[in-house]
Scaffold this active site. Structure first.
Site, PDB file in Angstrom:
ATOM      1  N   CYS A 106      85.914 106.488  -5.300  1.00 18.28           N
ATOM      2  CA  CYS A 106      85.880 105.114  -4.786  1.00 18.28           C
ATOM      3  C   CYS A 106      86.601 105.041  -3.442  1.00 18.28           C
ATOM      4  O   CYS A 106      86.148 105.631  -2.467  1.00 18.28           O
ATOM      5  CB  CYS A 106      86.449 104.148  -5.819  1.00 18.28           C
ATOM      6  SG  CYS A 106      85.963 102.432  -5.555  1.00 18.28           S
ATOM      7  N   HIS A 129      83.731 105.253 -11.417  1.00 16.55           N
ATOM      8  CA  HIS A 129      84.962 105.320 -12.210  1.00 16.55           C
ATOM      9  C   HIS A 129      84.650 105.818 -13.622  1.00 16.55           C
ATOM     10  O   HIS A 129      83.573 105.585 -14.150  1.00 16.55           O
ATOM     11  CB  HIS A 129      85.619 103.947 -12.296  1.00 16.55           C
ATOM     12  CG  HIS A 129      86.141 103.454 -10.986  1.00 16.55           C
ATOM     13  ND1 HIS A 129      87.267 103.991 -10.383  1.00 16.55           N
ATOM     14  CD2 HIS A 129      85.685 102.483 -10.149  1.00 16.55           C
ATOM     15  CE1 HIS A 129      87.486 103.357  -9.242  1.00 16.55           C
ATOM     16  NE2 HIS A 129      86.547 102.448  -9.071  1.00 16.55           N
TER      17      HIS A 129
END
Length: 484
Positions: free
Chosen positions: A331, A430
């Site tokens: 991310c 994630h």
């Protein structure tokens, strides 16, 4: 309505885990249970099936109830972006920012939304277990409160107070909380629990009796220290490093930046015997012994990248790469690995473009539209399956044909990037390492072997251990009577 609220004498006294434990206790008894946290403050978020964000702890509590997480369970989530501002998430969607100067008064505007979500959950369940935030003893924050007594008063929910004996001073903490509360708030507290006792509970009996006499609250039991709690995802506290056995083969270094987000991405890797996670705090160098440097997510990518450089970690990372080490960015960490990060609309401050770490030939443009979705697919190099979620502002594009995408999502979308030699990689997913086959493929690439750990099963076992310990140590019938 049947509900009970767990509040604490301070932060990190165990409210989140005890809420999850009680959710599993009552789910095991056949009740339809729902968790609820009116207001949370955390950069560790999860994505719900309806495509919104909630605190990671509420997702775990939903799992304890054996149901899918919903934005109803955490209607207000504050995600700190700096020491003075936080992004406000209402029912899973970003609704602007809240400054510290307007924090006290600004929260009260969300109370109607909070009460609507709570009443909806009540209509869907036999029992709602509510988790407070911080402590109601912080009476300077009482005005406009929607997280503790402000919510309890508005919803007329009885409260059980939790004290942590492991940190010391639990008698003073519980008695002091009783002493400073407004009398009308105090009336809502019906009992207390003492958490995290190491040793013989009988030694504490006189202290327990004093708390009951001084406060007038019903003692609901003393919970022992439960080792398996460390196997549950942590919401707010970055776990301490655990010494590994001599069998450990690889070290993964994780630099801790101020706005780190979703640090639970490493939980499944940390459970592997042949992996040592080393968290690098400010002022420490990235260790030359590391096989992998992992750049985690961030709520403020540009600010955290600037912090990374001020620590000299960019120099350490360049040396790590020259020595043939691996790097993985997730991310915000993935965005940092690229050539540039462009913020034309001033999402993270003034409009700017800054150079990335230059380890992947990708470029990122930050955008106001936040991508929030659950996703699954496979890594292209080995066809290993993954299942996780995305929460990010910005679009990252590969800027050279030499850089290959890392993953293919089931919707055919390509994401992430990996260098030609396979040593530098990153993506937006994630919980990428949760699935056994995906994690094993990465460990094999990094030079270690996997234990074949079933991470989901490990979390389930830990939840059952917490629940069974609560059943044997607490007055569960007394808790249920308070709720009713």
């Amino acid at each position: 309505m049947t509900a009970i609220m767990l509040q604490g004498t301070g932060s990190d006294v165990g409210k989140s885990v005890l809420t999850a434990g009680l959710c599993r206790v009552f789910a095991n008894r056949g009740l339809t249970v729902r968790p609820f946290k009116p207001q949370n403050m955390s950069n560790n978020a999860a994505v719900t099936v309806d495509g919104g964000e909630i605190g990671r702890a509420q997702a775990l509590q939903a799992q304890a109830c054996r149901i899918a997480p919903s934005t109803l369970m955490n209607p207000v989530l504050l995600k700190p972006e700096s020491d003075h501002t936080a992004q406000v998430i209402v029912r899973g969607r970003a609704k602007g920012h809240l400054h510290a100067s307007s924090f006290i008064g600004g929260r009260a505007a969300f109370l109607p939304e909070v009460l609507t979500a709570f009443r909806t959950l009540c209509s869907q369940s036999d029992l709602v277990i509510v988790e407070g935030a911080g402590s109601p003893a912080e009476i300077n924050l009482r005005q406009g409160d929607i997280a503790n007594m402000g919510f309890a008063r508005a919803a007329n929910v009885p409260v059980v107070m939790i004290g942590d004996i492991d940190r010391g001073g639990v008698i003073a903490s519980l008695a002091g909380t009783h002493a400073v509360l407004d009398p009308d708030d105090r009336e809502l507290i019906k009992g207390f629990i003492v958490n995290r006792l190491r040793g013989d509970a009988s030694i504490f009996q006189s202290g327990y009796d004093f708390i009951e006499k001084f406060t007038g609250w019903k003692g609901l039991g003393v919970l022992p220290w439960i080792d398996s709690i460390r196997e549950l995802p942590s919401e707010d506290s970055i776990p301490e490093d655990v010494d590994c056995s001599a069998a450990s083969r690889i070290e993964i270094a994780v630099p801790l930046m101020p706005r780190i987000a979703n640090f639970d991405d490493l939980d499944a890797l940390e459970g592997e015997t042949h992996v040592k996670i080393t968290r690098i705090r400010p002022g420490q160098p990235l260790p030359a012994s590391a096989h992998v440097v992992f750049l985690p997510g961030s709520k403020a990518t540009i600010a955290d990248l600037q912090f990374f450089r001020r620590q000299g970690w960019d120099i350490d990372l360049a040396g790590h790469v020259r020595r043939g080490g691996y790097v993985f960015g997730l991310c915000g960490g993935y965005q940092m690995l690229g050539q540039t990060i462009n913020d034309p609309d001033g999402i993270e401050g003034n409009p700017t473009t800054i150079p990335g770490l230059g380890l992947l030939e990708v470029d990122t443009v930050l955008t106001r539209d936040k991508q929030i979705n659950q996703t699954s697919g496979m890594t292209l190099s080995d066809s290993a399956r993954f299942s996780g979620y995305e929460i990010h502002c910005g679009e990252t594009v590969r800027s050279h044909h030499r850089v290959m995408p890392l993953i293919r999502c089931d919707d055919r979308r390509l994401d992430g990037a990996i260098s030609p030699d396979g040593r530098i990689a990153g993506c937006y997913v994630h919980r990428l390492f949760d699935m056994t086959g995906q994690r094993a493929a990465w460990l094999d690439r990094w030079g270690a072997r996997s234990d074949g750990l079933d991470y989901t099963a490990r979390v389930e076992r830990a939840l059952e251990t917490v629940a069974s310990t609560m059943e044997s140590s607490l007055d569960i019938e007394g808790l249920l009577a308070i709720a009713r």
